[in-house]
Design a protein around this motif. Structure first.
Motif, short mmCIF file in Angstrom:
data_model
loop_
_atom_site.label_atom_id
_atom_site.label_comp_id
_atom_site.label_asym_id
_atom_site.label_seq_id
_atom_site.Cartn_x
_atom_site.Cartn_y
_atom_site.Cartn_z
N LYS A 114 -14.58 17.51 10.49
CA LYS A 114 -13.67 17.63 9.35
C LYS A 114 -13.20 16.28 8.82
CE LYS A 114 -11.63 22.12 10.53
NZ LYS A 114 -10.37 22.81 10.93
N HIS A 115 -13.12 15.26 9.69
CA HIS A 115 -12.42 14.04 9.31
C HIS A 115 -13.29 12.79 9.20
CE1 HIS A 115 -9.15 16.61 11.00
NE2 HIS A 115 -8.53 16.15 9.94
N SER A 116 -14.56 12.85 9.56
CA SER A 116 -15.40 11.66 9.47
C SER A 116 -15.42 11.11 8.05
CB SER A 116 -16.84 11.99 9.91
OG SER A 116 -16.93 12.14 11.30
N GLY A 117 -15.36 9.78 7.94
CA GLY A 117 -15.39 9.16 6.64
C GLY A 117 -14.67 7.83 6.61
N ILE A 118 -14.41 7.33 5.41
CA ILE A 118 -13.76 6.04 5.18
C ILE A 118 -12.31 6.25 4.82
CG2 ILE A 118 -13.71 3.98 3.71
CD1 ILE A 118 -16.73 4.29 3.35
N TYR A 119 -11.45 5.42 5.41
CA TYR A 119 -10.01 5.45 5.12
C TYR A 119 -9.50 4.02 4.97
CZ TYR A 119 -10.43 10.23 6.87
OH TYR A 119 -10.81 11.53 7.06
N HIS A 120 -8.59 3.82 4.03
CA HIS A 120 -7.94 2.52 3.90
C HIS A 120 -6.73 2.48 4.82
CE1 HIS A 120 -9.79 1.83 -0.37
NE2 HIS A 120 -10.67 1.74 0.62
N LEU A 121 -6.60 1.38 5.55
CA LEU A 121 -5.52 1.22 6.52
C LEU A 121 -4.99 -0.20 6.42
CD1 LEU A 121 -5.71 2.27 10.31
CD2 LEU A 121 -4.31 0.41 9.43
N THR A 122 -3.95 -0.36 5.63
CA THR A 122 -3.31 -1.67 5.49
C THR A 122 -1.80 -1.49 5.59
OG1 THR A 122 -2.95 -1.58 3.09
CG2 THR A 122 -5.12 -2.32 3.85
N ALA A 123 -1.10 -2.59 5.68
CA ALA A 123 0.36 -2.54 5.56
C ALA A 123 0.73 -2.01 4.18
CB ALA A 123 0.95 -3.92 5.78
N SER A 124 1.93 -1.50 4.05
CA SER A 124 2.42 -1.05 2.75
C SER A 124 2.90 -2.24 1.93
CB SER A 124 3.57 -0.06 2.94
OG SER A 124 3.14 1.08 3.65
N GLY A 125 2.85 -2.06 0.60
CA GLY A 125 3.27 -3.14 -0.27
C GLY A 125 2.17 -4.17 -0.45
N ALA A 126 2.47 -5.22 -1.18
CA ALA A 126 1.48 -6.28 -1.44
C ALA A 126 2.20 -7.55 -1.84
CB ALA A 126 0.52 -5.85 -2.54
N THR A 127 1.48 -8.65 -1.72
CA THR A 127 2.01 -9.95 -2.12
C THR A 127 0.84 -10.87 -2.38
OG1 THR A 127 3.59 -11.71 -1.52
CG2 THR A 127 2.16 -10.89 0.24
N SER A 128 1.12 -12.11 -2.73
CA SER A 128 0.09 -13.14 -2.85
C SER A 128 0.05 -13.94 -1.56
CB SER A 128 0.40 -14.06 -4.03
OG SER A 128 1.61 -14.79 -3.78
N TRP A 129 -0.97 -14.79 -1.42
CA TRP A 129 -1.00 -15.68 -0.27
C TRP A 129 0.24 -16.58 -0.28
CZ3 TRP A 129 -4.06 -14.44 3.49
CH2 TRP A 129 -5.30 -13.84 3.24
N HIS A 130 0.67 -16.99 -1.47
CA HIS A 130 1.87 -17.81 -1.60
C HIS A 130 3.10 -17.03 -1.12
CE1 HIS A 130 5.42 -19.26 -3.87
NE2 HIS A 130 4.94 -20.45 -3.53
N GLY A 131 3.20 -15.76 -1.54
CA GLY A 131 4.31 -14.94 -1.10
C GLY A 131 4.29 -14.69 0.40
N PHE A 132 3.10 -14.53 0.94
CA PHE A 132 2.93 -14.36 2.38
C PHE A 132 3.43 -15.60 3.11
CE2 PHE A 132 -0.54 -13.38 5.82
CZ PHE A 132 0.45 -13.00 6.71
N ALA A 133 3.02 -16.76 2.62
CA ALA A 133 3.44 -18.02 3.25
C ALA A 133 4.97 -18.18 3.21
CB ALA A 133 2.76 -19.20 2.57
N GLU A 134 5.56 -17.89 2.06
CA GLU A 134 7.01 -18.01 1.94
C GLU A 134 7.72 -17.10 2.93
OE1 GLU A 134 8.46 -19.65 -2.26
OE2 GLU A 134 8.00 -17.51 -2.28
N ALA A 135 7.21 -15.88 3.10
CA ALA A 135 7.82 -14.94 4.03
C ALA A 135 7.66 -15.42 5.47
CB ALA A 135 7.21 -13.56 3.86
N ILE A 136 6.51 -16.00 5.78
CA ILE A 136 6.30 -16.54 7.13
C ILE A 136 7.38 -17.56 7.48
CG2 ILE A 136 4.78 -18.02 8.52
CD1 ILE A 136 2.40 -16.62 7.09
N PHE A 137 7.65 -18.46 6.55
CA PHE A 137 8.65 -19.50 6.84
C PHE A 137 10.06 -18.94 6.79
CE2 PHE A 137 5.02 -22.10 5.15
CZ PHE A 137 4.64 -22.57 6.40
N GLU A 138 10.28 -17.93 5.98
CA GLU A 138 11.59 -17.28 5.92
C GLU A 138 11.94 -16.67 7.27
OE1 GLU A 138 13.64 -13.33 3.83
OE2 GLU A 138 11.81 -14.20 2.97
N PHE A 139 10.96 -16.04 7.91
CA PHE A 139 11.21 -15.34 9.17
C PHE A 139 10.95 -16.21 10.41
CE2 PHE A 139 9.77 -11.39 6.68
CZ PHE A 139 11.05 -11.21 6.17
N SER A 140 10.38 -17.39 10.22
CA SER A 140 10.02 -18.23 11.36
C SER A 140 11.24 -18.99 11.89
CB SER A 140 8.93 -19.23 10.96
OG SER A 140 9.49 -20.30 10.22
#
Length: 297
Positions: free
Chosen positions: A216-242
């Motif tokens: 019943k379930h074989s197939g392709i599924y997308h599995l990512t975190a929710s939401g989205a950002t740019s690499w720049h936004g990702f970097a800013e968040a890394i330093f915000e939480f680091s």
């Protein structure tokens, strides 16, 4: 997997980002045989066949891959061997012994020109060798006729190996200013999130009275975190939480200012709705996952 009966789970690439996490989250779903490259080298297709036949798992979970995107442009044979041929062999062997296969693919199977979120049935058009090799792996698995789940994920990071998170933390400790691409968008996805959601899905497969679950379930599924950002936004968040004492300034730049051997899609955002509707699982927001990842370092 046969419902209600403990199965042997063959896990590849246990020293990789996702494999390391899967070795922990798959506990309780069966007897996990977790192998690194010394025990199962996917570049050796004869060994792949031999190991599967010796272990005779009920489930094969394959996070191992050639993930050096830029290197793949010149190391085409190695990328195709690990990302296309080896998954195809795993699928063939799985079908022969009645096992199921869980495999991980990528947002790079798309060209990034869509304005919205990519769905599983959107046209594929990979723009680099890595994406082409991963797509070939998807197709080999589907064509094999084995029971399978293919999880496409994106922008994977964790506390091990080589990834954007660890690169930013290293460079941020060395420099006062960093330039990061701001016009490519996707969902940074913690390896632990991928492993946890995979285990949640597979727990449904081994629940009682699920003999036709894979059909019943074989197939392709997308599995990512929710939401989205740019690499720049990702970097800013890394330093915000680091916990860096002195945090660098992160300057946004266009991808054209940072040319790479492999072309990357400008839009890597994928919809997780099929995953949620089918299995009732939803990934956390990428910022919350990042915060938790950094808190556990």
């Amino acid at each position: 997997m046969n419902a209600g009966k403990e199965q042997t789970i063959l896990l590849t690439g246990v020293n990789g980002q996702v494999g390391f996490e899967l070795a922990r989250t798959l506990q309780g779903l069966g007897k996990v045989v977790a192998l690194d490259r010394s025990g199962l080298d996917l570049a050796d297709l004869d060994q792949v066949r031999r190991v599967v036949r010796e272990i005779r798992p009920g489930l094969i979970v394959n996070p191992a891959a050639h993930t050096a995107v830029d290197k793949a442009e010149t190391d085409v044979d190695a990328a195709m061997r690990l990302n296309a041929e080896a998954p195809g062999v795993l699928a063939e062997e799985a079908r022969k012994i009645g096992a199921a296969l869980v495999h991980y693919s990528t947002d790079y199977v798309f060209d990034g020109t869509k304005s919205g979120l990519y769905a599983e049935d959107d046209p594929v058009n990979p723009q680099n060798v890595y994406g082409k090799s991963k797509l070939a792996g998807e197709q080999a698995i589907a064509n094999s006729g084995c029971s399978h789940l293919i999880f496409r994920t994106s922008w994977v990071y964790g506390t091990r190996g080589k990834n954007f998170l660890l690169t930013m933390l290293r460079l941020g400790a060395e420099r006062s200013e960093l330039s990061v691409v701001a016009d490519q968008f996707g969902a940074p996805t913690w390896a632990n999130t991928i492993a946890a959601l995979s285990a949640n899905v597979l727990a449904q497969a081994v629940a009682p009275n699920q003999s036709d679950w894979w059909e019943k379930h074989s197939g392709i599924y997308h599995l990512t975190a929710s939401g989205a950002t740019s690499w720049h936004g990702f970097a800013e968040a890394i330093f915000e939480f680091s916990e860096l004492e002195k945090k660098p300034t992160v300057k946004p730049i266009p991808a054209a200012a940072y040319p790479t051997p492999a072309t990357r899609p400008s839009n890597s955002r994928m919809s997780n709705e099929k995953l949620a509707a089918t299995f009732g699982v939803r990934a956390p927001d990428w910022r919350e996952a990042l915060r938790l990842c950094l808190a556990t370092r």
